[in-house]
Every structure is written in structure tokens, then in C-alpha cells.
Design a protein around this motif. Structure first.
Motif, PDB file in Angstrom:
ATOM      1  N   THR A 134      67.664  69.101  13.751  1.00 40.76           N
ATOM      2  CA  THR A 134      68.260  69.859  14.847  1.00 40.76           C
ATOM      3  C   THR A 134      69.624  70.362  14.413  1.00 40.76           C
ATOM      4  OG1 THR A 134      67.124  68.437  16.440  1.00 40.76           O
ATOM      5  CG2 THR A 134      68.942  69.810  17.260  1.00 40.76           C
ATOM      6  N   GLN A 135      69.786  71.667  14.393  1.00 46.27           N
ATOM      7  CA  GLN A 135      71.086  72.275  14.091  1.00 46.27           C
ATOM      8  C   GLN A 135      71.808  72.547  15.411  1.00 46.27           C
ATOM      9  OE1 GLN A 135      69.779  75.741  11.985  1.00 46.27           O
ATOM     10  NE2 GLN A 135      69.545  74.668  10.026  1.00 46.27           N
ATOM     11  N   TYR A 136      73.035  72.068  15.520  1.00 44.20           N
ATOM     12  CA  TYR A 136      73.730  72.175  16.813  1.00 44.20           C
ATOM     13  C   TYR A 136      75.167  72.660  16.647  1.00 44.20           C
ATOM     14  CZ  TYR A 136      76.070  67.755  15.665  1.00 44.20           C
ATOM     15  OH  TYR A 136      76.824  66.784  15.054  1.00 44.20           O
ATOM     16  N   ASP A 137      75.669  73.296  17.707  1.00 42.16           N
ATOM     17  CA  ASP A 137      77.078  73.661  17.875  1.00 42.16           C
ATOM     18  C   ASP A 137      77.517  73.143  19.232  1.00 42.16           C
ATOM     19  OD1 ASP A 137      77.859  75.782  15.618  1.00 42.16           O
ATOM     20  OD2 ASP A 137      75.779  76.161  16.238  1.00 42.16           O
ATOM     21  N   ALA A 138      78.733  72.596  19.295  1.00 42.40           N
ATOM     22  CA  ALA A 138      79.204  72.022  20.562  1.00 42.40           C
ATOM     23  C   ALA A 138      80.698  72.287  20.712  1.00 42.40           C
ATOM     24  CB  ALA A 138      78.935  70.520  20.604  1.00 42.40           C
ATOM     25  N   TYR A 178      63.774  71.922  14.987  1.00 42.24           N
ATOM     26  CA  TYR A 178      62.604  72.252  14.180  1.00 42.24           C
ATOM     27  C   TYR A 178      61.756  70.983  13.990  1.00 42.24           C
ATOM     28  CZ  TYR A 178      65.317  76.402  12.896  1.00 42.24           C
ATOM     29  OH  TYR A 178      66.061  77.562  12.918  1.00 42.24           O
ATOM     30  N   LEU A 179      60.438  71.149  13.981  1.00 44.73           N
ATOM     31  CA  LEU A 179      59.502  70.049  13.763  1.00 44.73           C
ATOM     32  C   LEU A 179      58.662  70.359  12.525  1.00 44.73           C
ATOM     33  CD1 LEU A 179      58.300  67.378  14.968  1.00 44.73           C
ATOM     34  CD2 LEU A 179      56.551  68.827  16.025  1.00 44.73           C
ATOM     35  N   GLU A 180      58.446  69.325  11.698  1.00 40.59           N
ATOM     36  CA  GLU A 180      57.610  69.485  10.508  1.00 40.59           C
ATOM     37  C   GLU A 180      56.545  68.391  10.503  1.00 40.59           C
ATOM     38  OE1 GLU A 180      57.970  69.874   5.637  1.00 40.59           O
ATOM     39  OE2 GLU A 180      59.752  69.541   6.878  1.00 40.59           O
ATOM     40  N   GLN A 185      56.398  73.493   9.012  1.00 37.89           N
ATOM     41  CA  GLN A 185      57.649  73.472   9.781  1.00 37.89           C
ATOM     42  C   GLN A 185      57.690  74.650  10.743  1.00 37.89           C
ATOM     43  OE1 GLN A 185      61.671  72.446   8.075  1.00 37.89           O
ATOM     44  NE2 GLN A 185      61.993  74.609   8.434  1.00 37.89           N
ATOM     45  N   ARG A 186      58.172  74.388  11.983  1.00 33.80           N
ATOM     46  CA  ARG A 186      58.246  75.461  12.979  1.00 33.80           C
ATOM     47  C   ARG A 186      59.368  75.157  13.971  1.00 33.80           C
ATOM     48  NH1 ARG A 186      54.114  72.115  13.513  1.00 33.80           N
ATOM     49  NH2 ARG A 186      53.598  71.155  15.514  1.00 33.80           N
ATOM     50  N   LEU A 187      59.927  76.213  14.558  1.00 32.85           N
ATOM     51  CA  LEU A 187      60.962  76.094  15.586  1.00 32.85           C
ATOM     52  C   LEU A 187      60.326  75.650  16.895  1.00 32.85           C
ATOM     53  CD1 LEU A 187      63.904  76.542  16.567  1.00 32.85           C
ATOM     54  CD2 LEU A 187      63.235  78.912  17.083  1.00 32.85           C
ATOM     55  N   MET A 188      60.806  74.529  17.429  1.00 32.47           N
ATOM     56  CA  MET A 188      60.223  73.996  18.657  1.00 32.47           C
ATOM     57  C   MET A 188      61.045  74.370  19.897  1.00 32.47           C
ATOM     58  SD  MET A 188      57.555  72.543  17.554  1.00 32.47           S
ATOM     59  CE  MET A 188      57.018  71.636  18.996  1.00 32.47           C
ATOM     60  N   THR A 189      62.369  74.264  19.809  1.00 28.50           N
ATOM     61  CA  THR A 189      63.210  74.507  20.988  1.00 28.50           C
ATOM     62  C   THR A 189      64.502  75.181  20.551  1.00 28.50           C
ATOM     63  OG1 THR A 189      62.368  72.466  21.971  1.00 28.50           O
ATOM     64  CG2 THR A 189      64.301  73.472  23.014  1.00 28.50           C
ATOM     65  N   PHE A 231      65.895  67.750  22.424  1.00 29.83           N
ATOM     66  CA  PHE A 231      66.873  67.885  21.347  1.00 29.83           C
ATOM     67  C   PHE A 231      66.336  67.346  20.016  1.00 29.83           C
ATOM     68  CE2 PHE A 231      70.406  66.228  18.811  1.00 29.83           C
ATOM     69  CZ  PHE A 231      71.258  67.321  18.767  1.00 29.83           C
ATOM     70  N   ASP A 232      65.466  66.326  20.067  1.00 33.52           N
ATOM     71  CA  ASP A 232      64.999  65.683  18.833  1.00 33.52           C
ATOM     72  C   ASP A 232      63.909  66.481  18.101  1.00 33.52           C
ATOM     73  OD1 ASP A 232      62.938  65.355  20.588  1.00 33.52           O
ATOM     74  OD2 ASP A 232      62.742  63.189  20.315  1.00 33.52           O
ATOM     75  N   GLY A 233      63.491  67.631  18.669  1.00 33.53           N
ATOM     76  CA  GLY A 233      62.470  68.437  18.016  1.00 33.53           C
ATOM     77  C   GLY A 233      61.061  68.106  18.431  1.00 33.53           C
TER      78      GLY A 233
END
Length: 479
Positions: A134-138, A178-180, A185-189, A231-233
Motif C-alpha cells: 500500500t502506497q500512502y500519503d498523509a 495493490y494485491l498480488e 498483481q493488480r490495483l485493488m483500492t 487499506f491492507d489491499g
């Protein structure tokens, strides 16, 4: 997204910076009021009056570990840990020595997964090797509580370099999960910032070490509560992966090591200032001083208990009672000091030791003195009351008439002093009349600064205050 984050950062930090400029409430009136600090010494909080630096910029990097989620970073099914990475930048403002506010930007990537070879009896699903990142900005606003300054009770009399801080705050979160798995691998949320569901909270603690006046090093552990089950994919909230655990918030730890650069020209930062240490230091300085205070520089030649520096009668007879200016007391104002007066409260001639000679006292040349006033005032002082009451008795026992003469010192203009002296004379005259003296026996006269008891105090001469006070007087003169 970067533009939105910048706008939000400015919206958060500007009110804090504006309202933090004044450390004390300032009264625009001459005296403290309900809204002031209660001290008469109230001054605006400006850059010139500041004693400490109160701004800092902090940067750091760390390792985030997803802990409470369906896919985790710690022992994720096969006993392994997977580590992500993070970095932060914050602008720190100290409000007091124990509390501050931080505007912080975090960026990072968490890595998590699930390894399981067993079939779930409830769903019939089998997940063998599922990984996610999970790539995040906060962006968040944090309260900073300095426990070391807040809880310090006894000073150790040495500069301290370690400080324990506690942090808590809220912010907005944006991320891509992302989930693999066996399918690739694919973008989930993907969650955009500043949405209702993007708010998060964080809290934690840090241990700071002061390297020098400009640089601090801090180790910090923060716990992020996302309030988000995706958040965890794991995908949609009710996907097979997200049904593995019952919690609906994917949370993670973030352990960081950072560097703080303290801004400003002052020697010390407010968060490293210990008020108790300053108080104890000042007390120690006072205790260590060995200076003898010289009270009576010129001594007390007549031993009347009043130093010669301000004694107005340097040859007071031994045993005589004196006033605060060192002048021997003459309670009945008959010219015989109480030490030699046989009738202390009743005026009488000098040749009769201060006692009346019988019958009505007659003294056409008698002058009564001793009624003094504060600067620029015609108010009768409480210390004048006994003198005036004795004057009432003396004048009533006398057959003569008297001028009540007012005087001033040499400060202010001639016209102002003339008016002030007339007011003083009339104030004393009215007091005597109100207390039983016949009005026909008294006449009020103002002489301004033309009749000085100490004529050497002209406008060009700087006289001691006791001489100026003696010139600010009302006295009686027999007609």
C-alpha cells in the motif's frame, strides 16, 4: 493531489502561527484588567522580546508494519515479517515549554501478506500465498506534549539532553493498495485525500536527544488508525480476504528515526527550557553571593535610628522620639520636643517647659509647622491628622488670629504652584473649621513657591526629595 495537500497544509498552519504570536494578553488600559495577565508589567510578545527559539523543521525515515488487518506485516502466516518504508517532514511550533503543534506530511509504502495452505471451513476458500503493498500519503496536525518538562519536579542542577514526548493528532490519508496472488498483481483500492472516509488518527511517543543548540535526534513510534478495512489491499470490504478477521480498521505501526533543525537566533529552544531549573539557578546565584549590603553609608551620628543619608535633623538629642525623617517629635507643636515637654499634649511656652502658664494661652508670634503633602496633591494625609487636631486645641485656646499659609516645591509653573498652594491652605482651613475652630480666626493664603522652607531648592537646583517634601507644606502664622 500535491496542490490539494499544499493548500490543506497552509489552511492548518496559518491559524496556529497567527494565534501563537502573543504569549500574554495585553491590556490597552493603564492597569491590568480581567483579560490581562494580572501583572502590571504587561508587554506585547514580539520577536525582540522573545528569549527562546520556538520553531523547528523535522525530517525522518522509518519502517511501517501493518499490525491489525487481514493482511499483516508481522508473522503473516508463515512466520515471516515483511517491511515497508516511510519518510516524514514536519513543521514544529512550540507553544509553551511543555506543549507544541506539528504540521506533518508522511509518505511511505507498507508491505503485508498472508500465507495459508489450509481451507477455510466457513467459506471453502484456500489462499496459499497472498501479498500486498500500500502506497500512502498523509497530512496531519499533531499535538506535542513534552512529558520531561511537564513532569519534572526536582531539578538535577545539570543540563539535560534527553526528553520524552507524546504525540496525538488527526489528518487525511490518500493511498493505493495493490494485491498480488496467483493471478498476478493488480490495483485493488484507491482513496483520494480530503474525503470523509480518508480521515485517520495517530498517536505515539518519541525520545529526543539534544545534540547541540540547533540539532535534535529523535526515535519515534506512532500507531496509525485508518478506519478503513481496505487499506491492507484485501479489496472490497466483504471480499473473501477481508472476511478473514472481524476488525473493520486496518492499522499499522510506524517506527522512525528523525532529525530536528531548531530555527532562530536564540541560544536555547523553548521545548528544552526548564522553568524550575531557571528558578533554582537564580536561587543558587543569590545564595552564593557574598556581598555585604551597606545600609547606612554615612552612618547615624545622633543614634536616633534614622540613617544620616536621609536624616533631616542630624543633632537629635539622645532619647528623643523621632519621625521617619529623623526629626524629634513635638506632639502639641509648641516648640518644645516631647523629650523636654512637661505637657506633651497641651501647648505651652518654652520658658514654662511646654506647659500653659494658666488662663488663656496668648502667643502672637507663634508659628505652627509640620503639615506636608504628597507631590501635586492637596489631600490631607493620615499622618497630618494628629498635628491638625493639636492645632485645633491650640488655636481655640488662643485669643489671636492666624494665617493658614500653603506652599509648594519648585516643580511646575509659577501659576500652577500658586493655585495648588491656595488649594492646600483652604483644605487645611476647612478641616480646622469642621473640627471646631471659629472661621473668623483663620485666613487661607497661598504663596506658591515664593515662601520655601529650603530656599536653595530653586528650579535650577536638584534637591533631595525630603527637602522638596518639606517645601510642600501648610503652616500657621500669627497675625
Amino acid at each position: 493531489m500535491k496542490l490539494n495537500l499544499t493548500s490543506f497544509a497552509l489552511a492548518l498552519v496559518l491559524p496556529t502561527a497567527i494565534f501563537a504570536q502573543d504569549s500574554v494578553a495585553v491590556s490597552t488600559e493603564g492597569y491590568p484588567n480581567t483579560f490581562s495577565s494580572g501583572s502590571a508589567n504587561v508587554s506585547p510578545f514580539t520577536q525582540e522580546s522573545k528569549r527562546f527559539n520556538d520553531w523547528a523543521v523535522s525530517v525522518g525515515a522509518g519502517i511501517p508494519l501493518v499490525q491489525s488487518a487481514d493482511l499483516t506485516s508481522i508473522k503473516n502466516g508463515n512466520g515471516k515479517n515483511v517491511f515497508g518504508y516511510s519518510a516524514y517532514l514536519s513543521i514544529d511550533k512550540a507553544i509553551t515549554h511543555a506543549f507544541g503543534l506539528n504540521l506533518q506530511y508522511d509518505r511511505g509504502e507498507t508491505r503485508q501478506g498472508w500465507f495459508n495452505t489450509k481451507t477455510d471451513n466457513a467459506t471453502g476458500n484456500t489462499f496459499q500465498d497472498v501479498g500486498a503493498r500500500t502506497q500512502y500519503d498523509a497530512i496531519s496536525i499533531l499535538g506535542d506534549l513534552n512529558f520531561s518538562n511537564l513532569l519534572r519536579r526536582v531539578d538535577n542542577k545539570s543540563p539535560y539532553r534527553w526528553a520524552l514526548h507524546g504525540y496525538a493528532g488527526v489528518g487525511t490519508l490518500a493511498y493505493r493498495a495493490y494485491l498480488e496472488d496467483a493471478a498476478g498483481q493488480r490495483l485493488m483500492t484507491e482513496i483520494k485525500p480530503f474525503k470523509l472516509g480518508s480521515m485517520f488518527g495517530q498517536a505515539g511517543a518519541g525520545l529526543k536527544y539534544k545534540v547541540n543548540r540547533k540539532i535534535d535526534i529523535e526515535g519515534r513510534v506512532m500507531y496509525f488508525v485508518t478506519g478503513d478495512d481496505e487499506f491492507d489491499g484485501g479489496g472490497a470490504q466483504y471480499s473473501p480476504i477481508n472476511q478473514r478477521e472481524e476488525q473493520v480498521s486496518d492499522n499499522f505501526f510506524n517506527a522512525t528515526l528523525g532529525l530536528s533543525l531548531k530555527l532562530g537566533k536564540h541560544q536555547s529552544h523553548l521545548m528544552w527550557h526548564d522553568p524550575l531549573q531557571e528558578i533554582y539557578y537564580k536561587l543558587d546565584v543569590l545564595a552564593d553571593r557574598n556581598q555585604d549590603v551597606e545600609v547606612c553609608k554615612k552612618g547615624d551620628a545622633d543614634n536616633d535610628g534614622v540613617c544620616d543619608d536621609w536624616d533631616r535633623q542630624l543633632d537629635t538629642p539622645a532619647g528623643a522620639r523621632v519621625d521617619g525623617a529623623g526629626v524629634a517629635l513635638d506632639t502639641d507643636l509648641d516648640g518644645v520636643i516631647d523629650l523636654y515637654d512637661k505637657c506633651v499634649t497641651v501647648p505651652g511656652p518654652v520658658e514654662n517647659n511646654g506647659c500653659p502658664t494658666g488662663g488663656t494661652v496668648t502667643d502672637n508670634t507663634r508659628t505652627l509647622e509640620g503639615i506636608e503633602f504628597d507631590l501635586d496633591s492637596d489631600r490631607i494625609l493620615p499622618s497630618n491628622t494628629p498635628i491638625l487636631n493639636n492645632a485645633v486645641n491650640y488655636i481655640n485656646s488662643s485669643s489671636g488670629t492666624y494665617n493658614v499659609i500653603g506652599g509648594t516645591d519648585t516643580r511646575a509653573s509659577d501659576a500652577y504652584n500658586q493655585n495648588l498652594s491656595e488649594r492646600r491652605a483652604n483644605t487645611v482651613k476647612n478641616y480646622l473649621i469642621d473640627n471646631g475652630v471659629e472661621a473668623g480666626k483663620l485666613e487661607a493664603i497661598g504663596r506658591g513657591e515664593k515662601d520655601l522652607k529650603y530656599p536653595e531648592c530653586d528650579p535650577a537646583t536638584k534637591c533631595p526629595e525630603w527637602k522638596n517634601r518639606a517645601n510642600r507644606r501648610v503652616y500657621f502664622e500669627a497675625k
